[in-house]
Design an enzyme around this catalytic site. Sequence first.
Site, PDB file in Angstrom:
ATOM      1  N   LYS A 123       0.814  -1.223   0.000  1.00  0.00           N
ATOM      2  CA  LYS A 123       0.000   0.000   0.000  1.00  0.00           C
ATOM      3  C   LYS A 123       0.846   1.271   0.000  1.00  0.00           C
ATOM      4  O   LYS A 123       0.384   2.325  -0.426  1.00  0.00           O
ATOM      5  CB  LYS A 123      -0.929   0.019   1.213  1.00  0.00           C
ATOM      6  CG  LYS A 123      -2.106  -0.942   1.090  1.00  0.00           C
ATOM      7  CD  LYS A 123      -3.099  -0.753   2.216  1.00  0.00           C
ATOM      8  CE  LYS A 123      -4.327  -1.616   2.005  1.00  0.00           C
ATOM      9  NZ  LYS A 123      -5.344  -1.412   3.076  1.00  0.00           N
ATOM     10  N   LYS A 216      -6.736  -7.381  -8.804  1.00  0.00           N
ATOM     11  CA  LYS A 216      -7.925  -7.681  -8.018  1.00  0.00           C
ATOM     12  C   LYS A 216      -9.001  -6.627  -8.230  1.00  0.00           C
ATOM     13  O   LYS A 216      -8.706  -5.434  -8.341  1.00  0.00           O
ATOM     14  CB  LYS A 216      -7.529  -7.735  -6.528  1.00  0.00           C
ATOM     15  CG  LYS A 216      -8.601  -8.243  -5.592  1.00  0.00           C
ATOM     16  CD  LYS A 216      -8.020  -8.345  -4.180  1.00  0.00           C
ATOM     17  CE  LYS A 216      -9.067  -8.822  -3.179  1.00  0.00           C
ATOM     18  NZ  LYS A 216      -8.511  -8.927  -1.813  1.00  0.00           N
ATOM     19  N   LYS A 219     -12.668  -1.388  -4.996  1.00  0.00           N
ATOM     20  CA  LYS A 219     -13.371  -0.105  -4.934  1.00  0.00           C
ATOM     21  C   LYS A 219     -12.412   1.066  -5.147  1.00  0.00           C
ATOM     22  O   LYS A 219     -12.832   2.161  -5.512  1.00  0.00           O
ATOM     23  CB  LYS A 219     -14.063   0.057  -3.563  1.00  0.00           C
ATOM     24  CG  LYS A 219     -15.362  -0.702  -3.374  1.00  0.00           C
ATOM     25  CD  LYS A 219     -16.502  -0.124  -4.206  1.00  0.00           C
ATOM     26  CE  LYS A 219     -16.963   1.238  -3.707  1.00  0.00           C
ATOM     27  NZ  LYS A 219     -17.745   1.203  -2.487  1.00  0.00           N
TER      28      LYS A 219
END
Length: 350
Positions: A123, A216, A219
């Site tokens: 991340k 993947k 959202k």
Amino acid sequence: MNRVARVFSGIQPTGVPQLGNYLGSIKNWVALQSQHLDSASSQPHDQYISIVDLHALTVPRPPARLRTDTFEMAASLIACGIDPSRTVLFRQSTVHAHTQLMWALACITPVGWLNRMTQWKSKLHGSQQYGSLNVHSAAAQSLLTGLFAYPVLMAADVLLYGATHIPVGDDQIQHIEFTRDVCDQFHKTYGHVFSAPRVLLSQTKRVMSLKDPLRKMSKSDPNDSSRINLTDSDDAIIRKIRKAHTDSIQGISYDPVERPGISSLLSIYAALRDVSPEQVVQEMEGFTNLQMKEAVASAVIETVGPIREHMARLVDDRGYVERVLRENEEKAKSVAEDNWKNIAKCIGLS
């Protein structure tokens, strides 16, 4: 601590879920409400689902947005089939013992264990090539403490309720192993209090992006066409699946390496129908890519349509959703506070 079989799951308040969330987690949680954890046993079990709004703070957002996202996630879970009379559905931040236990566990967790976790590395700056990245790297000096330390809070979430089973996908197994390590460390330091949780591995693998089947479905992808939202209209679902990435090879076959786009759509259809991708290939023998996409779109609409309609009714009845959360939060607090009293006594805080 209570030894009743107990399933615990957490989900980020990201607003209305997308199809990957549903097939990867929520569908399994709904099924667990009426299943036995052990096919050879008729022993009942509890299920707790926490909307982890404290975890959400690792990526700051406007307060009003977080409140809306949390409400929409709660309404979505109920719309998907989570029954508040059979599952304790609650907001993590309303149960203060989560952070109390998190601090107690943080005080016995080596930094090296956190340094090995892969999620903060992936991340950080959106990096996918983290290789030798560690907390001492120059690239990690902007790393926020919450993102680095959140696995300790995740461990506290699980251990606080005496959870015996954790349903996860294969990309979350590292976090359960971390929780088990923290559990062992606590027992070596203070004595035996917790039960080490077992993994309930989700049968559905990761649902991939409609635009890039090597990534993947998420959202966070800025391209809305990359995913199916559970509030998408029938027309939007048809349009997105028709435009999904495939290939020009004739025939329908399941090969995630050579045909990732086709294979991703077959996996979605298989998960919705509770069959294997190989069975879907047999069912679709002789189909063109367009016919296959039409079949997938129909299966998605069959599932998403009722969820979307139920969701709309719940949004119009906000008071019901809030009441369900408050009632379930009292149940969660009762269990968590009783367990925290035992933990606090064990470590000398009472």
